[in-house]
Motif scaffolding. Structure first.
Motif, PDB file in Angstrom:
ATOM      1  N   ILE A 138      81.956  47.669  -7.972  1.00  0.00           N
ATOM      2  CA  ILE A 138      82.671  46.397  -7.499  1.00  0.00           C
ATOM      3  C   ILE A 138      82.891  46.407  -5.975  1.00  0.00           C
ATOM      4  CG2 ILE A 138      84.820  44.914  -8.009  1.00  0.00           C
ATOM      5  CD1 ILE A 138      85.054  46.300 -10.768  1.00  0.00           C
ATOM      6  N   GLY A 139      82.253  45.429  -5.450  1.00  0.00           N
ATOM      7  CA  GLY A 139      82.404  45.518  -3.927  1.00  0.00           C
ATOM      8  C   GLY A 139      83.409  44.264  -3.532  1.00  0.00           C
ATOM      9  N   GLY A 140      83.144  43.278  -4.538  1.00  0.00           N
ATOM     10  CA  GLY A 140      84.292  42.105  -4.495  1.00  0.00           C
ATOM     11  C   GLY A 140      84.436  41.289  -5.504  1.00  0.00           C
ATOM     12  N   SER A 141      85.899  41.030  -6.054  1.00  0.00           N
ATOM     13  CA  SER A 141      86.233  40.226  -7.028  1.00  0.00           C
ATOM     14  C   SER A 141      87.338  39.316  -6.727  1.00  0.00           C
ATOM     15  CB  SER A 141      86.216  41.018  -8.074  1.00  0.00           C
ATOM     16  OG  SER A 141      87.290  41.932  -7.987  1.00  0.00           O
ATOM     17  N   VAL A 178      87.189  52.401   4.593  1.00  0.00           N
ATOM     18  CA  VAL A 178      86.961  51.774   3.408  1.00  0.00           C
ATOM     19  C   VAL A 178      87.507  52.736   2.437  1.00  0.00           C
ATOM     20  CG1 VAL A 178      85.220  51.197   1.838  1.00  0.00           C
ATOM     21  CG2 VAL A 178      85.090  50.509   4.354  1.00  0.00           C
ATOM     22  N   TRP A 179      88.185  52.434   1.310  1.00  0.00           N
ATOM     23  CA  TRP A 179      88.534  53.112   0.343  1.00  0.00           C
ATOM     24  C   TRP A 179      87.576  53.291  -0.971  1.00  0.00           C
ATOM     25  CZ3 TRP A 179      92.495  56.576   0.334  1.00  0.00           C
ATOM     26  CH2 TRP A 179      93.524  56.453   1.140  1.00  0.00           C
ATOM     27  N   ILE A 180      87.214  54.401  -1.374  1.00  0.00           N
ATOM     28  CA  ILE A 180      86.086  54.237  -2.359  1.00  0.00           C
ATOM     29  C   ILE A 180      86.841  55.072  -3.802  1.00  0.00           C
ATOM     30  CG2 ILE A 180      83.821  55.153  -3.173  1.00  0.00           C
ATOM     31  CD1 ILE A 180      83.144  55.650  -0.477  1.00  0.00           C
ATOM     32  N   ILE A 181      87.237  53.920  -4.636  1.00  0.00           N
ATOM     33  CA  ILE A 181      87.828  54.589  -5.782  1.00  0.00           C
ATOM     34  C   ILE A 181      86.889  54.797  -6.919  1.00  0.00           C
ATOM     35  CG2 ILE A 181      89.789  53.752  -7.447  1.00  0.00           C
ATOM     36  CD1 ILE A 181      90.012  51.672  -4.833  1.00  0.00           C
ATOM     37  N   ALA A 182      86.962  55.828  -7.363  1.00  0.00           N
ATOM     38  CA  ALA A 182      85.863  56.166  -8.521  1.00  0.00           C
ATOM     39  C   ALA A 182      86.942  56.490  -9.911  1.00  0.00           C
ATOM     40  CB  ALA A 182      85.001  57.498  -8.101  1.00  0.00           C
ATOM     41  N   VAL A 230      89.021  47.571   1.558  1.00  0.00           N
ATOM     42  CA  VAL A 230      89.578  47.845   2.798  1.00  0.00           C
ATOM     43  C   VAL A 230      91.035  47.415   2.675  1.00  0.00           C
ATOM     44  CG1 VAL A 230      87.533  47.308   3.905  1.00  0.00           C
ATOM     45  CG2 VAL A 230      89.066  45.621   3.507  1.00  0.00           C
ATOM     46  N   LEU A 231      91.617  47.061   1.547  1.00  0.00           N
ATOM     47  CA  LEU A 231      93.043  46.479   1.318  1.00  0.00           C
ATOM     48  C   LEU A 231      93.774  47.478   0.575  1.00  0.00           C
ATOM     49  CD1 LEU A 231      92.421  42.729   0.309  1.00  0.00           C
ATOM     50  CD2 LEU A 231      92.818  43.718   2.661  1.00  0.00           C
ATOM     51  N   LEU A 232      94.969  47.815   0.940  1.00  0.00           N
ATOM     52  CA  LEU A 232      95.923  48.604   0.274  1.00  0.00           C
ATOM     53  C   LEU A 232      96.386  48.162  -0.962  1.00  0.00           C
ATOM     54  CD1 LEU A 232      98.075  50.078   3.327  1.00  0.00           C
ATOM     55  CD2 LEU A 232      96.243  51.266   2.157  1.00  0.00           C
ATOM     56  N   GLU A 233      96.467  46.846  -1.098  1.00  0.00           N
ATOM     57  CA  GLU A 233      96.806  46.250  -2.464  1.00  0.00           C
ATOM     58  C   GLU A 233      95.880  46.339  -3.324  1.00  0.00           C
ATOM     59  OE1 GLU A 233      99.072  44.311   0.984  1.00  0.00           O
ATOM     60  OE2 GLU A 233      96.993  44.781   0.625  1.00  0.00           O
ATOM     61  N   THR A 234      94.520  46.147  -2.999  1.00  0.00           N
ATOM     62  CA  THR A 234      93.597  46.446  -3.956  1.00  0.00           C
ATOM     63  C   THR A 234      93.265  47.557  -4.389  1.00  0.00           C
ATOM     64  OG1 THR A 234      92.339  44.474  -3.003  1.00  0.00           O
ATOM     65  CG2 THR A 234      90.939  46.048  -4.380  1.00  0.00           C
ATOM     66  N   LEU A 235      93.561  48.812  -3.345  1.00  0.00           N
ATOM     67  CA  LEU A 235      93.579  50.253  -4.059  1.00  0.00           C
ATOM     68  C   LEU A 235      94.769  50.520  -4.788  1.00  0.00           C
ATOM     69  CD1 LEU A 235      93.006  53.368  -3.104  1.00  0.00           C
ATOM     70  CD2 LEU A 235      94.714  53.008  -1.422  1.00  0.00           C
ATOM     71  N   HIS A 236      95.892  50.003  -4.409  1.00  0.00           N
ATOM     72  CA  HIS A 236      96.990  50.122  -5.447  1.00  0.00           C
ATOM     73  C   HIS A 236      96.423  49.610  -7.067  1.00  0.00           C
ATOM     74  CE1 HIS A 236     100.886  50.762  -7.185  1.00  0.00           C
ATOM     75  NE2 HIS A 236     100.978  49.378  -7.463  1.00  0.00           N
ATOM     76  N   GLN A 295      88.600  58.235   1.173  1.00  0.00           N
ATOM     77  CA  GLN A 295      88.531  57.240   2.604  1.00  0.00           C
ATOM     78  C   GLN A 295      87.394  57.550   3.228  1.00  0.00           C
ATOM     79  OE1 GLN A 295      91.591  57.469   5.498  1.00  0.00           O
ATOM     80  NE2 GLN A 295      92.165  55.283   4.923  1.00  0.00           N
ATOM     81  N   ALA A 296      86.692  56.652   3.707  1.00  0.00           N
ATOM     82  CA  ALA A 296      85.569  56.584   4.600  1.00  0.00           C
ATOM     83  C   ALA A 296      85.928  56.048   6.137  1.00  0.00           C
ATOM     84  CB  ALA A 296      84.132  56.004   4.088  1.00  0.00           C
ATOM     85  N   GLN A 297      85.665  56.777   7.084  1.00  0.00           N
ATOM     86  CA  GLN A 297      85.910  56.104   8.592  1.00  0.00           C
ATOM     87  C   GLN A 297      85.074  56.473   9.200  1.00  0.00           C
ATOM     88  OE1 GLN A 297      90.339  57.851   8.817  1.00  0.00           O
ATOM     89  NE2 GLN A 297      90.690  55.781   9.531  1.00  0.00           N
ATOM     90  N   VAL A 298      83.887  55.552   9.624  1.00  0.00           N
ATOM     91  CA  VAL A 298      82.748  55.974  10.041  1.00  0.00           C
ATOM     92  C   VAL A 298      82.740  55.152  11.663  1.00  0.00           C
ATOM     93  CG1 VAL A 298      80.272  55.487   9.927  1.00  0.00           C
ATOM     94  CG2 VAL A 298      81.777  55.929   7.914  1.00  0.00           C
ATOM     95  N   SER A 299      82.158  55.431  12.535  1.00  0.00           N
ATOM     96  CA  SER A 299      81.728  55.183  13.659  1.00  0.00           C
ATOM     97  C   SER A 299      80.334  55.152  13.902  1.00  0.00           C
ATOM     98  CB  SER A 299      82.555  55.741  14.848  1.00  0.00           C
ATOM     99  OG  SER A 299      83.947  55.466  14.934  1.00  0.00           O
ATOM    100  N   THR A 300      79.693  54.246  14.302  1.00  0.00           N
ATOM    101  CA  THR A 300      78.406  53.899  14.533  1.00  0.00           C
ATOM    102  C   THR A 300      78.084  53.863  15.934  1.00  0.00           C
ATOM    103  OG1 THR A 300      78.013  51.654  13.938  1.00  0.00           O
ATOM    104  CG2 THR A 300      77.900  53.225  12.103  1.00  0.00           C
TER     105      THR A 300
END
Length: 406
Positions: A323-326, A396-400, A352-358, A375-380
């Motif tokens: 689920i990348g977006g709903s 980005v939070w990755i919830i599995a 990226v939202l704390l509300e969605t994470l919860h 939690q992925a924190q990436v710099s390019t």
């Protein structure tokens, strides 16, 4: 009582001034402006002061002469669009300044090129080191307007264009509104000895298609996917998300809120005997998913146009769900997906939202799923004319969640 300073935007020149503007200028006791602007009003009896460096001296002059009668400042374009208006308000206070807006250089440039510009980005390189802002604008937008100066000229901008991942059309518009106005297009055949008149402005338009595609692989570069204004699961996060899915070769994967389809399409590499169902509510993005599937010759994918959770009832039960977006329907989407998910199946949610994470964690745990978080924190790196800099992506939070056996 001292009359406020009137700051009049000249637009592209005197022909853009209204009768009201001209009456103010005619009544002025003191007239302040650039050399070119003052030259239009040589016959006025006002005391004239040219704007030059240091600007602090000009501000001192304005503040000292406000009591001498009406003081009018002539500004380029719109005084509050990268103009002197902001500086005067900060110095004199908002009650002592009246702004008269006019046509901006940006509006005029896009009007000349017949390009709608409501989604364009504006970057000023005039008197400032702002190449990082230009790089960001080019990554995020399809149209960019750039204000130049003699040092940050169109050739400096072309170096940035030539190192970017996308093909761009580039125009230089010189002396807008003047009799010597000139518009030229810069490409690989541009004369390297060409000198552009000041003032000039540059407009950039991103090509409709991404850079030529290479083979599909784990962590396929973002620029090889057709996508909309950066709305794509970035390659490093995509790799982590695919790892969290723990795909087996014969899995049925639901890619929900699929966007450009990058996750589902890349997942197909691991599903030689499986299948991907990509569900997306936006028609334009559905077409992008189809274009990306065709580009990478992915056959085991079906694209469904639907607003979640609609469109799920008739799909085969999944082994994996991404689920990348709903949006606001996440709770309902998770409830339906978790119900039909096969035993030991996995659901991965990116947010990226704390509300969605919860919400995601709460729903999955309530349904008895084992849940883990990353939690992925990436710099390019981003290319600059003289080197590279690092740019941080949104964390980005990755919830599995894994469904336990019945």
């Amino acid at each position: 009582m001292t009359e406020p300073v009137h700051v009049i935007g000249m637009g592209l020149g005197p022909t853009d001034l209204t009768a009201f503007h001209l009456a103010l200028i005619d009544r002025a006791s003191v007239l302040v402006g650039g050399k070119r602007h003052l030259s239009y009003f040589e016959d006025t009896t006002a005391v004239k002061k040219e704007i030059s460096s240091p600007v602090s001296e000009v501000l001192d002059f304005i503040e000292a002469r406000m009591a001498d009668g009406l003081l009018v400042v002539l500004a380029s374009g719109d005084p509050l669009f990268f103009g002197i208006g902001k500086t005067l308000i900060a110095r004199l206070g908002p009650d002592k300044v009246i702004i008269h807006p006019n046509v901006t250089t940006m509006a005029a440039a896009f009007a000349r090129l017949k390009l709608p510009w409501q989604d364009a980005a504006w970057v000023s390189l005039h008197g400032r080191d702002n190449m990082s802002a230009l790089a960001t604008a080019m990554n995020d937008r399809d149209l960019v307007c750039v204000l130049t100066d003699p040092e940050n000229d169109p050739w400096i901008i072309k170096k940035q264009v030539d190192t970017h991942d996308y093909a761009w059309r580039m125009w230089v518009l010189e002396n807008l509104g003047a009799s010597e106005e000139k518009i030229s297009s810069m490409d690989e055949h541009a004369d390297p000895d060409q000198v552009f008149a000041q003032p000039n402005v540059v407009v950039l338009q991103k090509g409709e298609r991404a850079a030529p595609s290479g083979p599909l692989r784990l962590g396929t570069p973002d620029n090889r996917f057709v996508h909309e204004k950066g709305l794509i699961t970035k390659a490093p996060v995509r790799v982590l998300s695919l790892a969290a899915l723990e795909l087996a070769s014969d899995n049925i994967l639901w890619d929900l809120g699929a966007g450009s389809g990058s996750v589902g399409i890349e997942a197909s590499l691991f599903l030689p005997d499986g299948f991907v169902y990509a569900v997306e509510k936006n028609q334009r993005r559905v077409e992008q998913i189809k274009a990306n599937a065709e580009r990478f010759n992915v056959k085991n994918i079906s694209v469904i146009l639907a607003e979640l959770p609609d469109g799920l009832a008739n799909l085969p039960a999944p082994d994996r769900v991404f689920i990348g977006g709903s949006g606001k329907n996440l709770g309902r989407v998770l409830d339906m997906a978790a119900t039909v998910l096969k035993p030991l199946g996995r659901i991965v949610v990116n947010t990226v939202l704390l509300e969605t994470l919860h919400l995601a964690v709460s729903v999955l745990e309530a349904k008895g799923f084992g849940v883990s978080l990353t939690q992925a924190q990436v710099s390019t790196s981003r290319n600059m004319p003289w080197g590279r800099r690092m740019e941080a992506l949104n964390p980005v939070w990755i919830i599995a969640g894994e469904k336990r056996k019945d």
